[in-house]
Motif scaffolding. Structure first.
Motif, short mmCIF file in Angstrom:
data_model
loop_
_atom_site.label_atom_id
_atom_site.label_comp_id
_atom_site.label_asym_id
_atom_site.label_seq_id
_atom_site.Cartn_x
_atom_site.Cartn_y
_atom_site.Cartn_z
N THR A 59 -98.23 102.69 36.33
CA THR A 59 -99.30 103.20 37.19
C THR A 59 -98.78 104.30 38.10
O THR A 59 -97.77 104.12 38.78
N VAL A 60 -99.48 105.43 38.11
CA VAL A 60 -99.13 106.55 38.98
C VAL A 60 -100.40 106.98 39.70
O VAL A 60 -101.42 107.25 39.05
N ASP A 61 -100.35 107.02 41.03
CA ASP A 61 -101.51 107.39 41.84
C ASP A 61 -102.73 106.53 41.48
O ASP A 61 -103.85 107.04 41.30
N ASP A 62 -102.49 105.23 41.33
CA ASP A 62 -103.55 104.25 41.03
C ASP A 62 -104.20 104.46 39.68
O ASP A 62 -105.29 103.94 39.41
N THR A 63 -103.55 105.21 38.80
CA THR A 63 -104.05 105.42 37.45
C THR A 63 -103.12 104.77 36.45
O THR A 63 -101.91 105.05 36.46
N ASP A 64 -103.65 103.90 35.59
CA ASP A 64 -102.84 103.26 34.55
C ASP A 64 -102.64 104.24 33.41
O ASP A 64 -103.59 104.69 32.77
N LEU A 65 -101.38 104.56 33.14
CA LEU A 65 -101.05 105.53 32.10
C LEU A 65 -100.53 104.88 30.82
O LEU A 65 -100.57 105.49 29.75
N GLY A 66 -100.04 103.68 30.94
CA GLY A 66 -99.49 103.01 29.76
C GLY A 66 -99.39 101.52 30.00
O GLY A 66 -99.47 101.04 31.13
N THR A 67 -99.22 100.78 28.92
CA THR A 67 -99.13 99.33 29.02
C THR A 67 -98.18 98.81 27.95
O THR A 67 -97.91 99.50 26.95
N GLY A 68 -97.67 97.61 28.15
CA GLY A 68 -96.74 97.07 27.17
C GLY A 68 -96.52 95.58 27.34
O GLY A 68 -96.94 94.98 28.34
N ARG A 69 -95.86 95.01 26.34
CA ARG A 69 -95.50 93.60 26.36
C ARG A 69 -94.08 93.46 25.82
O ARG A 69 -93.65 94.24 24.97
N LEU A 70 -93.37 92.46 26.32
CA LEU A 70 -92.05 92.12 25.79
C LEU A 70 -91.98 90.61 25.67
O LEU A 70 -92.20 89.89 26.65
N ILE A 71 -91.68 90.13 24.47
CA ILE A 71 -91.62 88.70 24.20
C ILE A 71 -90.21 88.34 23.75
O ILE A 71 -89.64 89.02 22.89
N LEU A 72 -89.67 87.30 24.32
CA LEU A 72 -88.38 86.76 23.89
C LEU A 72 -88.64 85.49 23.09
O LEU A 72 -89.26 84.56 23.58
N LEU A 73 -88.18 85.47 21.85
CA LEU A 73 -88.32 84.31 20.97
C LEU A 73 -86.96 83.65 20.80
O LEU A 73 -85.93 84.33 20.78
N HIS A 74 -86.97 82.32 20.65
CA HIS A 74 -85.72 81.60 20.44
C HIS A 74 -85.94 80.46 19.47
O HIS A 74 -86.85 79.65 19.64
N ASP A 75 -85.11 80.43 18.45
CA ASP A 75 -85.09 79.34 17.49
C ASP A 75 -83.65 78.84 17.40
O ASP A 75 -82.80 79.52 16.81
N PRO A 76 -83.35 77.67 18.00
CA PRO A 76 -81.96 77.18 18.00
C PRO A 76 -81.39 77.01 16.60
O PRO A 76 -80.16 77.07 16.42
N ALA A 77 -82.26 76.82 15.59
CA ALA A 77 -81.78 76.64 14.22
C ALA A 77 -81.44 77.97 13.56
O ALA A 77 -80.89 78.00 12.45
N GLY A 78 -81.76 79.05 14.21
CA GLY A 78 -81.50 80.37 13.63
C GLY A 78 -82.62 80.82 12.73
O GLY A 78 -83.46 80.03 12.29
N ASN A 79 -82.65 82.11 12.46
CA ASN A 79 -83.66 82.69 11.61
C ASN A 79 -83.01 83.81 10.80
O ASN A 79 -82.45 84.75 11.35
N ASP A 80 -83.06 83.69 9.47
CA ASP A 80 -82.39 84.67 8.62
C ASP A 80 -82.92 86.08 8.84
O ASP A 80 -82.16 87.06 8.78
N ALA A 81 -84.24 86.19 9.08
CA ALA A 81 -84.82 87.52 9.28
C ALA A 81 -84.34 88.15 10.58
O ALA A 81 -84.29 89.38 10.70
N TRP A 82 -84.00 87.32 11.57
CA TRP A 82 -83.52 87.84 12.83
C TRP A 82 -82.03 88.14 12.80
O TRP A 82 -81.54 88.91 13.61
#
Length: 208
Positions: A59-82
């Motif tokens: 936000t700049v000068d009360d105007t929203d210019l962009g947005t986003g998300r960040l997710i942390l995933l955890h699988d204790p067993a592991g994941n081959d794709a990761w």
């Protein structure tokens, strides 16, 4: 800021592994630019046994210019794709100039914003993948007098990697995501040697 953690119903919050709780705590230590309003959001519950998530608006000068998300995933067993037990999943969307939508280099440049930010913040990672999408909107009929708009959307995922014998530190990854958002909306980089102040976190009602 308290990052909301999600686990499967049969585990409960107390069932989160120590490694996951420690990783989430490092997310909270990230320092973002003051233009980035960052807060917790509900994390997905079906992708991995454990997850934590952030959302942010630039936000700049009360105007929203962009947005986003960040997710942390955890699988204790592991994941081959990761190729690991943790995975970061990021999304960024920003308004851009309409004439940029036809630039053949836009996608390559947009992807470099992410990889350069990760490298610049010392975020060690592996198995990165993602997409860059350009979206143009034009109005017709009764709305034909409205100007066209254009957006760039960056979706990416990567496996965060611990450096040496040190515990996994997610702060550089969160900071790189924040820089991606700022770069996408066209904010100039912070000059070298200038300290980045913490962002205005949780001002929209995050749980404390």
């Amino acid at each position: 800021m308290v990052v909301r953690q999600e686990t499967h119903p049969d585990t409960g919050a107390a069932g989160s592994p120590p490694d996951f709780r420690a990783a989430v705590s490092t997310m909270q230590a990230a320092r973002l630019r003051p233009e980035v309003l960052c807060e917790e959001m509900p994390a997905p519950q079906r992708i991995a046994p454990h997850a934590a998530a952030l959302s942010a608006d630039v936000t700049v000068d009360d105007t929203d210019l962009g947005t986003g998300r960040l997710i942390l995933l955890h699988d204790p067993a592991g994941n081959d794709a990761w190729d690991g037990t943790f995975r970061c999943v990021a999304y960024a969307r920003a308004e851009i100039e309409v004439d940029l939508i036809t630039d053949p280099m836009l996608a390559d440049v947009g992807w470099s914003w992410l990889t350069d930010a990760l490298t610049g913040h010392g975020a060690s990672y592996a198995a990165v993948s993602g997409t860059v999408t350009r979206v143009a909107t034009e109005s017709f009929g009764g709305m034909s007098d409205e100007d066209g708009t254009a957006q760039i959307e960056i979706r990416a995922s990567w496996t965060p990697v611990a450096v040496g014998d040190a515990p996994l530190d997610l702060a550089p990854h969160v900071e790189a995501w924040g820089e991606l958002l700022c770069t996408a909306v066209g904010l100039p980089p912070v000059p070298e040697g200038v300290a980045v102040m913490p962002s205005r976190r949780g001002q929209r009602g995050s749980t404390r």
